[in-house]
Motif scaffolding. Structure first.
Motif, PDB file in Angstrom:
ATOM      1  N   SER A 192       0.803  -1.056   0.179  1.00  0.00           N
ATOM      2  CA  SER A 192      -0.105  -0.119  -0.020  1.00  0.00           C
ATOM      3  C   SER A 192       1.199   1.181   0.162  1.00  0.00           C
ATOM      4  O   SER A 192       1.060   1.232  -0.106  1.00  0.00           O
ATOM      5  CB  SER A 192      -0.981  -0.103   0.987  1.00  0.00           C
ATOM      6  N   ALA A 224      -0.321  -1.105  -7.766  1.00  0.00           N
ATOM      7  CA  ALA A 224      -0.946   0.188  -7.376  1.00  0.00           C
ATOM      8  C   ALA A 224      -0.440   0.984  -8.518  1.00  0.00           C
ATOM      9  O   ALA A 224       0.464   1.231  -9.164  1.00  0.00           O
ATOM     10  CB  ALA A 224      -0.446   0.417  -6.133  1.00  0.00           C
ATOM     11  N   GLY A 230       0.198   4.964  -9.322  1.00  0.00           N
ATOM     12  CA  GLY A 230       0.423   6.182  -9.068  1.00  0.00           C
ATOM     13  C   GLY A 230       0.362   7.475  -9.648  1.00  0.00           C
ATOM     14  O   GLY A 230       0.327   7.505 -10.854  1.00  0.00           O
ATOM     15  N   VAL A 258       0.938   9.576  -4.761  1.00  0.00           N
ATOM     16  CA  VAL A 258      -0.093   8.688  -4.007  1.00  0.00           C
ATOM     17  C   VAL A 258      -0.240   7.677  -5.054  1.00  0.00           C
ATOM     18  O   VAL A 258      -0.514   7.644  -6.390  1.00  0.00           O
ATOM     19  CB  VAL A 258      -1.181   9.659  -4.014  1.00  0.00           C
ATOM     20  N   ASN A 288      -2.585   4.034  -5.254  1.00  0.00           N
ATOM     21  CA  ASN A 288      -3.843   3.464  -4.856  1.00  0.00           C
ATOM     22  C   ASN A 288      -3.994   1.964  -5.428  1.00  0.00           C
ATOM     23  O   ASN A 288      -3.629   1.790  -6.633  1.00  0.00           O
ATOM     24  CB  ASN A 288      -5.094   4.153  -5.430  1.00  0.00           C
ATOM     25  N   LEU A 289      -4.517   1.206  -4.559  1.00  0.00           N
ATOM     26  CA  LEU A 289      -4.484  -0.328  -4.876  1.00  0.00           C
ATOM     27  C   LEU A 289      -6.095  -0.635  -4.504  1.00  0.00           C
ATOM     28  O   LEU A 289      -6.413  -0.467  -3.536  1.00  0.00           O
ATOM     29  CB  LEU A 289      -3.611  -1.249  -4.089  1.00  0.00           C
ATOM     30  N   ARG A 290      -6.788  -1.526  -5.481  1.00  0.00           N
ATOM     31  CA  ARG A 290      -7.934  -1.928  -5.252  1.00  0.00           C
ATOM     32  C   ARG A 290      -8.128  -3.357  -5.798  1.00  0.00           C
ATOM     33  O   ARG A 290      -8.045  -3.578  -6.915  1.00  0.00           O
ATOM     34  CB  ARG A 290      -9.083  -0.978  -5.927  1.00  0.00           C
ATOM     35  N   SER A 301      -8.201  -2.429  -0.095  1.00  0.00           N
ATOM     36  CA  SER A 301      -7.975  -1.202  -0.688  1.00  0.00           C
ATOM     37  C   SER A 301      -6.783  -0.725   0.241  1.00  0.00           C
ATOM     38  O   SER A 301      -6.609  -0.772   1.275  1.00  0.00           O
ATOM     39  CB  SER A 301      -9.164  -0.155  -0.781  1.00  0.00           C
ATOM     40  N   GLN A 361      -3.802   2.851   0.067  1.00  0.00           N
ATOM     41  CA  GLN A 361      -3.351   4.168  -0.451  1.00  0.00           C
ATOM     42  C   GLN A 361      -1.971   4.370   0.324  1.00  0.00           C
ATOM     43  O   GLN A 361      -1.709   4.178   1.462  1.00  0.00           O
ATOM     44  CB  GLN A 361      -4.369   5.016  -0.070  1.00  0.00           C
ATOM     45  N   GLN A 363       1.051   7.406   0.345  1.00  0.00           N
ATOM     46  CA  GLN A 363       1.414   8.713  -0.035  1.00  0.00           C
ATOM     47  C   GLN A 363       2.811   8.990   0.254  1.00  0.00           C
ATOM     48  O   GLN A 363       3.116   8.737   1.369  1.00  0.00           O
ATOM     49  CB  GLN A 363       0.685   9.554   1.064  1.00  0.00           C
ATOM     50  N   GLU A 374      -3.505   2.365   9.936  1.00  0.00           N
ATOM     51  CA  GLU A 374      -2.760   3.535   9.213  1.00  0.00           C
ATOM     52  C   GLU A 374      -1.229   3.461   9.773  1.00  0.00           C
ATOM     53  O   GLU A 374      -1.229   3.358  10.961  1.00  0.00           O
ATOM     54  CB  GLU A 374      -3.698   4.868   9.438  1.00  0.00           C
TER      55      GLU A 374
END
Length: 175
Positions: free
Chosen positions: A19, A114, A116, A124, A126-128, A142, A144, A146, A170
């Motif tokens: 992530s 992911a 970017g 940033v 993102n992976l889904r 999901s 993220q 950064q 997080e």
């Protein structure tokens, strides 16, 4: 409520490191894009919280190093409740797709790519994904990552499709 087993926690940790982060072949990346990726080369440490049925501390480390063909390789490890997860992968700007991508493999059989985007002076990713846990239950994953200034922030969530139960984390990283 679903009790999250070791494999589910390992998949969650994999997401954290991807992530965090996280075999692409860029042809000829723009120098500024390569420089942006390489600005994150170094050793990173992170500590955060994973919340599911219980709240648990997550401790991670991440190493980014120069790879071949303008790539940045990464290796990471997280520890959570007696479970260790390791991930490895590559960050690159892929000219053919005109985007940043992060590829990952892990010891939890989780793999992914992911996408970017530049945001301000950082990136940033993102992976889904959809997957199944060790019992065959459908999961939505999901994540993220950064990369901003001198920090990396990872946010991750797994949601069981049928029940709506979730596991989220997080982890802020610093050098």
């Amino acid at each position: 409520m679903t009790i999250f087993g070791p494999l589910t926690r390992a998949v969650a940790l994999a997401g954290l490191l991807l992530s965090a982060t996280a075999g692409l072949a860029p042809v000829k990346a723009a120098p500024a894009d390569v420089a942006l990726l390489k600005s994150y080369i170094g050793e990173w440490r992170g500590r955060g919280v994973m919340i599911g049925a219980n709240e648990e501390t997550v401790v991670c480390r991440l190493s980014l190093s120069e790879g071949n063909q303008d790539k940045v390789n990464y290796n990471g490890r997280c520890a959570l409740a007696g479970t260790n997860l390791s991930v490895a992968g590559t960050l690159a700007y892929v000219d053919a797709s005109r985007r940043f991508e992060a590829a990952m493999t892990s010891n939890a059989t989780f793999t992914g790519i992911a996408v970017g985007q530049k945001r301000g002076s950082g990136l940033v990713f993102n992976l889904r994904e959809r997957d199944q846990d060790e019992e065959g239950k459908d999961l939505s994953i999901s994540a993220q990552i950064q990369l901003s200034g001198d920090a990396i922030q990872v946010a991750f969530e797994i949601v069981y499709i049928d029940s709506g139960d979730s596991l989220r984390a997080e982890v802020p990283f610093s050098r």
